[in-house]
Design a protein around this motif. Structure first.
Motif, PDB file in Angstrom:
ATOM      1  N   PHE A  35      26.319 -62.668 -88.939  1.00  0.00           N
ATOM      2  CA  PHE A  35      25.699 -61.857 -89.985  1.00  0.00           C
ATOM      3  C   PHE A  35      25.119 -62.720 -91.107  1.00  0.00           C
ATOM      4  O   PHE A  35      24.083 -62.363 -91.690  1.00  0.00           O
ATOM      5  N   LEU A  36      25.757 -63.841 -91.406  1.00  0.00           N
ATOM      6  CA  LEU A  36      25.177 -64.761 -92.387  1.00  0.00           C
ATOM      7  C   LEU A  36      23.843 -65.293 -91.895  1.00  0.00           C
ATOM      8  O   LEU A  36      22.857 -65.369 -92.660  1.00  0.00           O
ATOM      9  N   TYR A  37      23.794 -65.650 -90.644  1.00  0.00           N
ATOM     10  CA  TYR A  37      22.558 -66.223 -90.070  1.00  0.00           C
ATOM     11  C   TYR A  37      21.439 -65.187 -90.043  1.00  0.00           C
ATOM     12  O   TYR A  37      20.291 -65.475 -90.420  1.00  0.00           O
ATOM     13  N   VAL A  38      21.760 -63.961 -89.619  1.00  0.00           N
ATOM     14  CA  VAL A  38      20.727 -62.946 -89.443  1.00  0.00           C
ATOM     15  C   VAL A  38      20.233 -62.408 -90.785  1.00  0.00           C
ATOM     16  O   VAL A  38      19.023 -62.246 -90.996  1.00  0.00           O
ATOM     17  N   PHE A  39      21.143 -62.150 -91.723  1.00  0.00           N
ATOM     18  CA  PHE A  39      20.759 -61.441 -92.949  1.00  0.00           C
ATOM     19  C   PHE A  39      20.576 -62.348 -94.159  1.00  0.00           C
ATOM     20  O   PHE A  39      20.051 -61.897 -95.175  1.00  0.00           O
ATOM     21  N   ASP A  40      21.014 -63.611 -94.075  1.00  0.00           N
ATOM     22  CA  ASP A  40      20.841 -64.498 -95.223  1.00  0.00           C
ATOM     23  C   ASP A  40      20.188 -65.825 -94.847  1.00  0.00           C
ATOM     24  O   ASP A  40      19.976 -66.665 -95.720  1.00  0.00           O
ATOM     25  N   GLY A  41      19.922 -66.028 -93.578  1.00  0.00           N
ATOM     26  CA  GLY A  41      19.215 -67.227 -93.159  1.00  0.00           C
ATOM     27  C   GLY A  41      20.134 -68.380 -92.792  1.00  0.00           C
ATOM     28  O   GLY A  41      21.317 -68.404 -93.166  1.00  0.00           O
ATOM     29  N   PRO A  42      19.612 -69.352 -92.076  1.00  0.00           N
ATOM     30  CA  PRO A  42      20.416 -70.497 -91.619  1.00  0.00           C
ATOM     31  C   PRO A  42      21.024 -71.305 -92.754  1.00  0.00           C
ATOM     32  O   PRO A  42      22.088 -71.914 -92.594  1.00  0.00           O
ATOM     33  N   GLY A  43      20.375 -71.319 -93.927  1.00  0.00           N
ATOM     34  CA  GLY A  43      20.882 -72.114 -95.038  1.00  0.00           C
ATOM     35  C   GLY A  43      22.258 -71.695 -95.501  1.00  0.00           C
ATOM     36  O   GLY A  43      23.036 -72.509 -96.011  1.00  0.00           O
ATOM     37  N   SER A  44      22.597 -70.419 -95.316  1.00  0.00           N
ATOM     38  CA  SER A  44      23.900 -69.921 -95.778  1.00  0.00           C
ATOM     39  C   SER A  44      25.049 -70.473 -94.958  1.00  0.00           C
ATOM     40  O   SER A  44      26.197 -70.448 -95.399  1.00  0.00           O
ATOM     41  N   LEU A  45      24.760 -71.004 -93.769  1.00  0.00           N
ATOM     42  CA  LEU A  45      25.827 -71.522 -92.909  1.00  0.00           C
ATOM     43  C   LEU A  45      26.427 -72.812 -93.458  1.00  0.00           C
ATOM     44  O   LEU A  45      27.516 -73.221 -93.034  1.00  0.00           O
ATOM     45  N   SER A  46      25.749 -73.442 -94.396  1.00  0.00           N
ATOM     46  CA  SER A  46      26.288 -74.675 -94.981  1.00  0.00           C
ATOM     47  C   SER A  46      27.579 -74.409 -95.757  1.00  0.00           C
ATOM     48  O   SER A  46      28.376 -75.320 -95.994  1.00  0.00           O
ATOM     49  N   ALA A  47      27.787 -73.147 -96.154  1.00  0.00           N
ATOM     50  CA  ALA A  47      28.996 -72.805 -96.923  1.00  0.00           C
ATOM     51  C   ALA A  47      30.206 -72.544 -96.027  1.00  0.00           C
ATOM     52  O   ALA A  47      31.315 -72.410 -96.536  1.00  0.00           O
ATOM     53  N   VAL A  48      29.994 -72.483 -94.705  1.00  0.00           N
ATOM     54  CA  VAL A  48      31.093 -72.129 -93.801  1.00  0.00           C
ATOM     55  C   VAL A  48      32.231 -73.147 -93.857  1.00  0.00           C
ATOM     56  O   VAL A  48      33.393 -72.774 -94.061  1.00  0.00           O
ATOM     57  N   PRO A  49      31.969 -74.453 -93.696  1.00  0.00           N
ATOM     58  CA  PRO A  49      33.090 -75.419 -93.746  1.00  0.00           C
ATOM     59  C   PRO A  49      33.806 -75.416 -95.092  1.00  0.00           C
ATOM     60  O   PRO A  49      35.046 -75.477 -95.139  1.00  0.00           O
TER      61      PRO A  49
END
Length: 436
Positions: A35-49
């Motif tokens: 859902f982060l990838y689809v609705f907020d873009g790939p850049g939001s995945l940097s916050a996962v770790p």
């Protein structure tokens, strides 16, 4: 899509993933990343770790593996059987004494292990066959252990309350103290019901009861006295404010290790390796769920789902008690499908603003929610304690175990109502010790 539509889609996807059999931690992580990838873009995945690490880096969470190790050490020994035997010898002449002894053993064992499934398995393995052998109704025998085992998440130390404290940023020490009086009262009410049910069942039956001399009672109590000493030290350190819950957890784990080493001679590597291995696996599972739930909450907050749902609930302008009823019905239903750890970490980011907006005390609600989640442990379709009792007593049909637990479910529901009318049951002791 609107925030409510996104929230509905998250609910459907999360439900499907969790019911697919995927481990909870992995399922929540996959849903969050998608859902982060689809609705907020790939850049939001940097916050996962960073989110993962932040969630499990809190000092309070050090108590989790220590209390898990404590439960693993006690559960690996004959401590549960010895607690049961000691109580049984003192209560053998009381109508329903055997059932009462098992309920009391569940209360004492849960105060050491902090785990409901471990309590149900340890006491049930010994107590159920003995009760059945002495003519106790199968439903009462298994229902008493299944319900008594749920006390593991209410009577401190409780891993569930630690996670609730972390999720709501409330005092874990206060939560522990708040669970004492309700836990003791539930044990007393369970015992009173066991006495009444047994006396009614045996009113026309004359059956000899076991008789033990004072010497035999004292001899049986000698083995478990160190356990009472450990509980006393935990209570003294916690309630006296001498140490934090994490420090108390480490002390309790060390004392439990010395206890099983000296009393039960569990000292060699072949015995200790499975104990520490189980503790590591269970601790990692809980911490992974915490990290994944933190990521899940971050995703819902970032997409503004949490705030929108909280605003929607507040916007209904319901009476605060009607709102509490709605919240508890939701938790009862959800607790039938999800384990307590996942439910607390997934729902509290949404429920906490609603509860605070309606002026509900979060310590009091923590106790109320814990009892609510206890009911989920003995109600289908998940009902973990029911299946544990079915495994330790395969001669008893699952439906018998289920119907035997129904009176205890009704008792807990009634106790929740009592707690709503008299919140002081949970709040009096922490207010006396720590101030309002």
């Amino acid at each position: 899509m609107t925030e409510l539509q996104i929230g509905s889609l998250i609910l459907v996807c999360t439900t499907l993933v969790l019911f697919s059999g995927v481990p909870i931690a992995f399922g929540l992580t996959v849903v969050s990343i998608a859902f982060l990838y689809v609705f907020d873009g790939p850049g939001s995945l940097s916050a996962v770790p960073r989110t993962f690490l932040d969630e499990i880096s809190g000092f309070a969470l050090l108590a989790v593996p220590m209390f898990v190790l404590l439960g693993s050490l006690i559960g690996s020994s004959r401590a549960g059987a010895d607690i049961y035997e000691a109580l049984h010898r003192w209560l053998a002449r009381v109508p329903g004494g055997l059932v009462i002894a098992n309920i009391g053993a569940c209360g004492l064992f849960s105060a050491l292990s902090g785990s409901s499934p471990a309590t149900a398995a340890a006491i049930g393995k010994v107590g159920v066959p003995e009760m059945l052998k002495r003519g106790c109704p199968a439903g009462l025998a298994t229902g008493a252990i299944a319900a008594g085992g749920t006390l593991g998440i209410l009577i401190p130390p409780s891993v569930t309350m630690i996670l609730y404290g972390v999720a709501t940023e409330t005092s874990i020490g206060r939560l522990f103290v708040a669970g004492v009086v309700p836990g003791v009262l539930l044990v007393a009410i369970f015992c009173a019901y066991a006495w009444a049910a047994t006396a009614f069942a045996e009113r026309n039956v004359t059956q000899p009861r076991d008789h033990y001399t004072l010497k035999e009672k004292i001899r049986a109590s000698g083995t478990v006295m160190p356990l009472f000493a450990i509980i006393a030290l935990i209570i003294l350190a916690l309630y006296g404010g001498y140490a934090t819950p994490s420090e108390i957890a480490a002390l309790a784990a060390m004392l439990a290790f010395l206890y099983v080493a000296l009393v039960y001679r569990i000292v060699n590597r072949d015995n200790l390796w499975p104990i520490f291995g189980n503790a590591v696996r269970e601790s990692c599972m809980i911490l992974l769920i915490i990290a994944a739930s933190g990521l899940f909450s971050y995703m819902m907050s970032l997409l503004y789902v949490t705030q929108t749902m909280a605003d929607l609930l507040v916007g209904w302008n319901l009476n605060r008690w009607v709102m509490l009823l709605v919240v508890n019905v939701f938790l009862l239903v959800a607790g039938c499908f999800l384990p307590p750890v996942a439910l607390i970490l997934m729902t509290m980011p949404i429920l906490q603003p609603v509860l605070e907006a309606n002026d509900f005390d979060m310590i009091w609600f923590g106790v109320l929610m814990t009892i609510n989640l206890e009911i989920g442990l003995i109600t289908p379709p998940v009902g973990l304690n029911l299946y544990i009792l079915r495994n330790v007593a395969p001669q008893v049909p699952l439906m018998t175990v289920l119907w035997g637990s129904v009176p205890f479910v009704l008792i807990m529901m009634g106790f929740m109502v009592l707690l709503c009318f008299f919140p002081g049951i949970a709040l009096w002791l922490p207010n006396q010790m720590f101030g309002p």
